[in-house]
Design a protein around this motif. Structure first.
Motif, PDB file in Angstrom:
ATOM      1  N   ALA A 147      -4.827   4.133 -10.877  1.00 14.58           N
ATOM      2  CA  ALA A 147      -4.374   2.755 -10.690  1.00 14.58           C
ATOM      3  C   ALA A 147      -5.222   1.788 -11.525  1.00 14.58           C
ATOM      4  O   ALA A 147      -4.813   0.651 -11.795  1.00 14.58           O
ATOM      5  CB  ALA A 147      -4.464   2.385  -9.212  1.00 14.58           C
ATOM      6  N   HIS A 148      -6.404   2.228 -11.943  1.00 14.70           N
ATOM      7  CA  HIS A 148      -7.307   1.340 -12.682  1.00 14.70           C
ATOM      8  C   HIS A 148      -7.412   1.694 -14.158  1.00 14.70           C
ATOM      9  O   HIS A 148      -8.280   1.211 -14.850  1.00 14.70           O
ATOM     10  CB  HIS A 148      -8.687   1.366 -12.017  1.00 14.70           C
ATOM     11  N   LYS A 188      -8.767  15.712  -7.124  1.00 14.79           N
ATOM     12  CA  LYS A 188      -7.505  15.283  -7.733  1.00 14.79           C
ATOM     13  C   LYS A 188      -6.941  14.064  -6.982  1.00 14.79           C
ATOM     14  O   LYS A 188      -6.277  13.222  -7.582  1.00 14.79           O
ATOM     15  CB  LYS A 188      -6.496  16.442  -7.737  1.00 14.79           C
ATOM     16  N   LEU A 189      -7.231  13.981  -5.681  1.00 13.91           N
ATOM     17  CA  LEU A 189      -6.829  12.774  -4.944  1.00 13.91           C
ATOM     18  C   LEU A 189      -7.710  11.598  -5.389  1.00 13.91           C
ATOM     19  O   LEU A 189      -7.265  10.453  -5.455  1.00 13.91           O
ATOM     20  CB  LEU A 189      -6.935  13.007  -3.436  1.00 13.91           C
ATOM     21  N   ARG A 190      -8.946  11.925  -5.730  1.00 13.77           N
ATOM     22  CA  ARG A 190      -9.836  10.900  -6.335  1.00 13.77           C
ATOM     23  C   ARG A 190      -9.194  10.369  -7.620  1.00 13.77           C
ATOM     24  O   ARG A 190      -9.046   9.163  -7.809  1.00 13.77           O
ATOM     25  CB  ARG A 190     -11.185  11.568  -6.648  1.00 13.77           C
ATOM     26  N   ASP A 191      -8.759  11.320  -8.481  1.00 13.62           N
ATOM     27  CA  ASP A 191      -8.186  10.900  -9.763  1.00 13.62           C
ATOM     28  C   ASP A 191      -6.893  10.113  -9.573  1.00 13.62           C
ATOM     29  O   ASP A 191      -6.589   9.203 -10.348  1.00 13.62           O
ATOM     30  CB  ASP A 191      -7.952  12.121 -10.652  1.00 13.62           C
ATOM     31  N   GLN A 192      -6.123  10.473  -8.533  1.00  8.95           N
ATOM     32  CA  GLN A 192      -4.881   9.749  -8.263  1.00  8.95           C
ATOM     33  C   GLN A 192      -5.191   8.259  -8.047  1.00  8.95           C
ATOM     34  O   GLN A 192      -4.490   7.388  -8.549  1.00  8.95           O
ATOM     35  CB  GLN A 192      -4.193  10.338  -7.022  1.00  8.95           C
ATOM     36  N   GLN A 193      -6.261   7.999  -7.337  1.00  9.10           N
ATOM     37  CA  GLN A 193      -6.611   6.601  -7.052  1.00  9.10           C
ATOM     38  C   GLN A 193      -7.214   5.918  -8.277  1.00  9.10           C
ATOM     39  O   GLN A 193      -7.004   4.734  -8.505  1.00  9.10           O
ATOM     40  CB  GLN A 193      -7.578   6.544  -5.872  1.00  9.10           C
ATOM     41  N   ARG A 194      -7.937   6.702  -9.095  1.00  8.66           N
ATOM     42  CA  ARG A 194      -8.511   6.120 -10.329  1.00  8.66           C
ATOM     43  C   ARG A 194      -7.409   5.695 -11.301  1.00  8.66           C
ATOM     44  O   ARG A 194      -7.578   4.740 -12.054  1.00  8.66           O
ATOM     45  CB  ARG A 194      -9.419   7.145 -11.005  1.00  8.66           C
ATOM     46  N   LYS A 250       2.667   8.449 -13.409  1.00 14.12           N
ATOM     47  CA  LYS A 250       2.280   7.826 -12.128  1.00 14.12           C
ATOM     48  C   LYS A 250       1.407   8.746 -11.270  1.00 14.12           C
ATOM     49  O   LYS A 250       0.760   8.303 -10.342  1.00 14.12           O
ATOM     50  CB  LYS A 250       3.548   7.475 -11.328  1.00 14.12           C
ATOM     51  N   ARG A 286      -9.743  17.858  -3.449  1.00 15.71           N
ATOM     52  CA  ARG A 286      -9.997  16.419  -3.218  1.00 15.71           C
ATOM     53  C   ARG A 286     -10.283  15.633  -4.493  1.00 15.71           C
ATOM     54  O   ARG A 286      -9.979  14.450  -4.586  1.00 15.71           O
ATOM     55  CB  ARG A 286     -11.120  16.202  -2.229  1.00 15.71           C
TER      56      ARG A 286
END
Ligand code: CAO
Length: 473
Positions: free
Chosen positions: A265-266, A257-263, A283, A255
């Motif tokens: 974007a910022h 890494k899914l956190r980092d996926q969203q980070r 990306k 999980r």
């Protein structure tokens, strides 16, 4: 002078913390039973056997994911009846064999403390026996390929009607969706759950890990689901279906890494070394080598002997609160106040260079000396332990995490005991059963068949392998 005073103050603080911990540990050890927990009370509640005594499991699992779940429940006291195909049994009995004609370690290390019964689930008499077992068991656990249980006639509707209290727990590769009918093994789950794309080095291909997060990880999830369903059954009196998909289990463990996926974007992921190296992010979350996942940067550094010993390494974390101690120990006291190094933010772009300096220092001692030294200063780190070192580690034997058991055909072997320690329920770690070892015992004690009935069942062929077809001349 001021710097020295500050360093001394830090050391005194760390030493005081350490000795306080020692005092608490000593006080606790008077009551402890070797695994760090209080001894079971001698009051009735402490003498009540194991946590899951009285729970009976119809175990239709095979290979690794399902067996991990049922073995753990057996260690905690459940009576696990492993149903196996006559003549063959769990396919892993014969896989990766190291001792001729003996069950493999693959099987023995995943099926401890269970009982084995052979039943041909597609034979009419076999179906009859299974239906009786369904009536007497609390939980059915299975990890067949999608549809296999239904093809045996054991649909959810049938089981629920036969025993409305029964919980039916399944591991499948994927949940409902485009891949739900697919068979899945460990590494497929690691890839489909997002772990492989984020493991390994940036320059290399995706990598699977040695920890069996797809199989054993999902088995652990399933055990938790079963416990929750049992708890709910106390209120409702009804069993329910529990489903754990391996893809979901891996994602749950990945999980961050899914956190980092969203980070992403910022902005760039500043704790990844590639940020410091000036390599732009794409990306998707990249592979991060040995970067530590959290906000405290870490890396693996070489220790003395690394040229010949593939495990002469230490994982080192530059935890911010002990940065001063790190600088003192590695001989860079000026880094404590130098604005280029003094704050975590300032250090982020220089992690590669900082770890290179730490490595220069750790290469002067072996990984255990390094561990001792850094621990004196409360600096978090860990030696890279080989499986040989783990097998020989006495503290893991004393806590029951590594257990030696004796097997009638293969002799003594090591297995992993219960990693979950309960103070009133010591783990029950026994050897795995031989194929069909408890068939008669289960028919008699669990199902109440008389000797003549058992003989009749045996004659029917429901418990034995079908005769081999003669080859045409
Ligand atoms: N009596 C008679 N038949 C039996 C039996 C018994 N006691 N026990 C099993 N069988 C039969 C099943 O009914 C099934 O037959 P059909 O497909 O003809 O109906 C057959 O044995 C094999 O079952 P399977 O399809 O589950 O086994 P497989 O070796 O082909 O596949 C695996 C293995 C693991 C890929 C598949 O079971 C799976 O995808 N499971 C779910 C995901 C999972 O747990 N994967 C982890 C595996 S560990 O790495």
């Amino acid at each position: 002078m001021a710097k020295r005073k500050k360093a001394k103050k830090h050391r005194t603080k760390a030493t005081a913390k350490k000795s306080a911990r020692k005092v608490v540990k000593l006080a606790a050890s008077k009551k402890a039973n070797g695994n760090g927990l209080p001894r079971p009370s001698n009051k009735p509640y402490g003498m009540a056997g194991r946590a899951l005594d009285g729970l009976r499991i119809l175990d239709f699992t095979h290979v690794q994911s399902g067996p991990t779940c049922t073995q753990l429940l057996a260690y905690m006291g459940a009576d696990v009846l492993k149903v196996e195909r006559p003549g063959a049994g769990d396919i892993t009995r014969g896989q990766l064999r190291d001792v001729p004609n003996a069950d493999s370690l693959y099987f023995t290390m995943l099926n401890g403390s269970k009982r084995s019964i052979t039943i041909d689930s597609k034979h009419p008499k076999g179906t009859e026996i299974l239906n009786r077992l369904i009536k007497t068991c609390d939980v059915l656990v299975e990890n067949f390929a999608p549809g296999a249980l239904d093809r045996m006639g054991l649909t959810w509707e049938h089981i629920h009607k036969t025993n409305p209290r029964m919980i039916v727990a399944s591991v499948k590769g994927f949940g409902p969706g485009p891949y739900e009918d697919c068979k899945v093994y460990e590494n497929v789950a690691q890839c489909a759950g997002g772990s492989a794309s984020t493991t390994g080095f940036r320059e290399g291909p995706p990598l699977v890990t040695g920890a069996q997060i797809g199989d054993s990880g999902t088995g652990l999830h399933l055990a938790l689901g079963i416990m929750a369903a049992l708890y709910q059954r106390n209120r409702t009196g009804r069993g329910q279906k529990v489903l754990c998909a391996m893809q979901d289990g891996v994602l749950n463990l990945a999980r961050v890494k899914l956190r980092d996926q969203q980070r992403l974007a910022h902005g760039p992921l500043t704790e990844y070394s590639q940020y410091g190296e000036g390599v732009p992010f794409g990306k998707a979350v990249p592979r991060a080598g040995n970067d530590s996942g959290g906000g405290q940067p870490g890396w693996i550094v070489k220790c003395k002997g690394w040229e010949n010993d593939p495990d002469a390494y230490l994982y080192f974390i530059t935890q911010a609160p002990v940065w001063g101690a790190i600088c003192d120990v590695i001989g860079e006291p000026s880094w404590k106040t130098d604005p280029e190094y003094a704050t975590p933010k300032a250090r982020l772009p220089k992690l590669k260079q900082i770890f290179a300096r730490i490595e220069q220092f750790t290469m002067t001692m072996d990984k255990f000396e390094a561990m001792d030294l850094f621990n004196k200063h409360d600096i978090p780190c860990g030696p890279i332990l080989s499986m040989k070192e783990i097998a020989e580690e006495q503290s893991l034997r004393s806590t029951g995490t590594v257990v030696e058991v004796d097997h009638p055909t293969r002799g003594k072997y090591l297995t992993v005991g219960n990693p979950i320690k309960l103070s009133d329920s010591p783990a029950d770690v026994r050897r795995s059963p031989l194929l069909g070892e408890h068939t008669d015992e289960i028919l008699k004690d669990v199902l109440g068949f008389k000797a003549a009935e058992i003989a009749e069942i045996k004659n029917s062929g429901a418990l034995s392998a079908p005769p081999k077809k003669e080859k045409a001349a």
